[in-house]
Each structure stands twice: as structure tokens, then as C-alpha cells.
Scaffold this active site. Structure first.
Site, PDB file in Angstrom:
ATOM      1  N   ASP A  13       0.709  -1.107   0.052  1.00 44.91           N
ATOM      2  CA  ASP A  13       0.029   0.137   0.081  1.00 44.91           C
ATOM      3  C   ASP A  13       0.909   1.264   0.108  1.00 44.91           C
ATOM      4  OD1 ASP A  13      -2.370  -1.516   0.054  1.00 44.91           O
ATOM      5  OD2 ASP A  13      -3.180  -0.726   1.964  1.00 44.91           O
ATOM      6  N   ASP A  14       0.126   2.417  -0.544  1.00 48.75           N
ATOM      7  CA  ASP A  14       0.720   3.691  -0.247  1.00 48.75           C
ATOM      8  C   ASP A  14       1.872   4.004  -1.135  1.00 48.75           C
ATOM      9  OD1 ASP A  14      -1.055   4.198   1.747  1.00 48.75           O
ATOM     10  OD2 ASP A  14       0.511   3.778   3.444  1.00 48.75           O
ATOM     11  N   HIS A 134      -7.577   4.271   0.806  1.00 53.09           N
ATOM     12  CA  HIS A 134      -6.828   4.639   2.087  1.00 53.09           C
ATOM     13  C   HIS A 134      -7.648   4.694   3.314  1.00 53.09           C
ATOM     14  CE1 HIS A 134      -2.975   6.114   3.694  1.00 53.09           C
ATOM     15  NE2 HIS A 134      -3.426   7.374   3.790  1.00 53.09           N
TER      16      HIS A 134
END
Length: 313
Positions: A13-14, A134
Site C-alpha cells: 500500500d501507499d 486509503h
């Protein structure tokens, strides 16, 4: 080769959060430790991340962001209900508070989500293979309906439903975090019907809430996978299946959410407000080292766990 017992999407993620996060995610991908990435298009290093994904042929989806930093839709950069008094998104808990109080415009949520899909396409040259939220905002009431409609309109087939088998049996989670995770799971369960009605799919099991940061270890990943296998096999409890029981000997599908990388420099990265404490901490390096540990990779091979992307389901 024998049929895998599990098809496991390990999602970094991110992606795009900062250059050091990008480098760590790429190192993990090249080592065979993650198999998928989720891009923050409003992050400071999003273009670098998209370029890296192209160069290394990394399966990539959209990590839709409504809670951290700045919107990408120009019409929402002032006077929007999505922004606080400082002109940034409300934050993980602030977004939830504003939503609960009825202060968020769902038409603005839709504008921003569509703008992020458009920017993703501009950066990568294709639609997202999957799309999640998110800080799990995509499963929240009202937001989930807009989110599912956007996925359906663009033909994005997969999302994330963060319900983790065995969450209640993890004594290492502090009470405040446990309470937040339980609310995330409740919202996720409530979102399943909405996603099903729009033809959106998700893996048989989700992992990652109990293995974040310093809670990640080989033992905890093994435990999480074992709990998921038990839950899916019994078809009871916290299983999040989006389809009927698979045919005998068909692999079980799972997603493991991870956040590997090298710790952010204090003044570099983020989504407009600089990197947060989580990104600057040694937890990023700890996750990277754990995921790349040869003992974990050997465990996957021994247990017939095939790392793959959503398109491989």
C-alpha cells in the site's frame, strides 16, 4: 506443477508516498516478497511510482484517498466539505467524524474519486486493476455506495473488504486500535451487499490488520494465513466470500495488506502535509525485512502458496 493451495495477493500500500517508500516496495517486488501495489495518486512521488511500475511490470491498482493531504480535483481545492480549515482532507478519524455528523457531500466524494481514477490512468496508461480505500474509507456508510458505483462505471473488478479472521484473538493489539479495527470490520461486512450488487469482487480472505508495523512477524503471518484457511474451509464466522464455495481443489484466494519501505525523510513525502509518523518510523523497514526473509518465502513454497495479482484469480 501442482495446483497452489492458496493464491495470495501481497499488496504494497501507499505506493507513491515518498521516494524511499517507492524504493522499498520495488525492492520487495523484485525479491518476490510482494506481488501487487496500490498507488496514492495525490502523493508527492506518485509519478515516480507509476514510472517504476511500468519499468518493472508491477500489477498496480488505485489506493483511493479521501482522508490525507490534498484532493486532485481542482474544483475541490477550496470551499469543499472534504477539507478542514487548513485546506486539507480531514484525516482518518476526522473524515469519519464529519461523515457521521452528515457534513460531507457525497457528490464531492464522487467527483474526487473519479478525478483520482482519471489521474491514475494518466500516470499509468491504463485503468486500475483493483481499487481500495486509503485508511479503509471505501467501506464507510454512504461512501461505499459511491465507491461501488465508480468501480462499476469504470469496469474495475476488484476491491478490498477488510474483515480478518481471528482479529479478536490477537492479544497484542492495544484497546484503542482494536476498537478501530472492529469498527472497520463492521463497516466492511455492511459493505459486502453493496459491492455484490455492483458486480465487484474481492478475495476469499483478507489479512493485514493484525500484522502491521512491529506486529509483523513470520509467526504472525503464518497465524493469519492459518486462521483464514480455517475460516474459509468451515464457511463460518468472519469469511468474506463474494461467491459460492469453490470446486474441490480450487485454490483459496487471499489478500495480505502490507506497508514495506525505507523510513521517510522528515521533510520528504506525504500527500501535501509531509510524511506522517508511521511513514518515518522503523516499522517500514521492519515490514520490508520480514517480507523479504528467506524463511517466509520458503514457507510460501512449502505450503503451496502462490503470490499473484488480482488478474490471476
Amino acid at each position: 506443477m501442482p495446483q497452489p493451495k492458496v493464491k495470495l495477493v501481497v499488496t504494497g500500500d501507499d505506493f507513491g508516498y515518498c521516494l524511499r517508500r517507492n524504493r522499498g516496495i520495488v525492492d520487495c517486488f523484485q525479491a518476490g516478497a510482494i506481488s501487487n501495489v496500490s498507488l496514492l495518486v495525490n502523493a508527492s512521488s506518485a509519478k515516480d511510482a507509476a514510472d517504476l511500475a511500468k519499468r518493472h511490470h508491477m500489477p498496480i491498482g488505485l489506493h483511493a484517498n479521501l482522508s490525507e493531504g490534498l484532493p486532485v480535483c481542482p474544483n475541490l481545492r477550496s470551499g469543499s466539505t472534504l477539507l478542514n480549515d487548513d485546506g486539507f482532507f480531514h484525516g482518518k478519524m476526522g473524515f469519519r467524524k464529519e461523515l457521521q455528523n452528515g457534513q460531507l457531500s457525497m457528490s464531492e466524494v464522487e467527483l474526487e474519486l473519479r478525478a483520482q481514477v482519471k489521474l491514475f490512468c494518466e500516470l499509468t496508461g491504463h485503468l486500475p486493476h483493483h481499487m481500495d480505500g486509503h485508511q479503509h474509507v471505501h467501506v464507510l456508510p454512504e461512501v461505499r455506495d459511491i465507491f461501488a458505483q465508480v468501480l462499476s462505471d469504470y469496469g474495475i473488478p476488484f476491491t478490498r473488504v477488510p474483515v480478518e479472521p481471528g482479529l479478536l484473538t490477537c492479544p497484542w493489539l492495544p484497546p484503542t486500535l482494536r476498537e478501530f479495527y472492529m469498527q472497520v470490520e463492521k463497516d466492511a461486512k455492511d459493505s459486502m451487499g453493496t459491492f455484490r450488487r455492483h458486480g465487484i469482487r474481492w478475495p476469499d480472505a483478507y489479512l493485514g490488520l493484525t500484522t502491521m508495523g512491529n506486529n509483523m512477524s513470520i509467526a504472525n503471518i503464518k497465524r493469519a494465513i492459518g486462521n483464514a484457511l480455517d475460516a474459509v474451509s468451515s464457511q463460518e464466522g468472519e469469511v468474506t466470500r463474494d461467491c459460492e464455495t469453490p470446486a474441490v481443489d480450487q485454490p483459496i484466494t487471499m489478500e495480505l495488506m502490507v506497508h514495506p519501505g525505507y523510513p521517510s525523510d522528515p521533510q520528504q513525502g506525504g500527500c501535501g502535509q509531509g510524511p506522517d509518523d508511521f511513514s518515518q518510523s522503523s516499522d517500514r523497514q521492519h515490514e520490508l525485512d520480514t517480507l523479504m526473509d528467506p524463511r517466509l518465502l520458503a514457507f510460501y513454497k512449502q505450503e503451496r502458496i502462490q503470490l499473484c495479482a488480482f488478474k490471476d484469480f
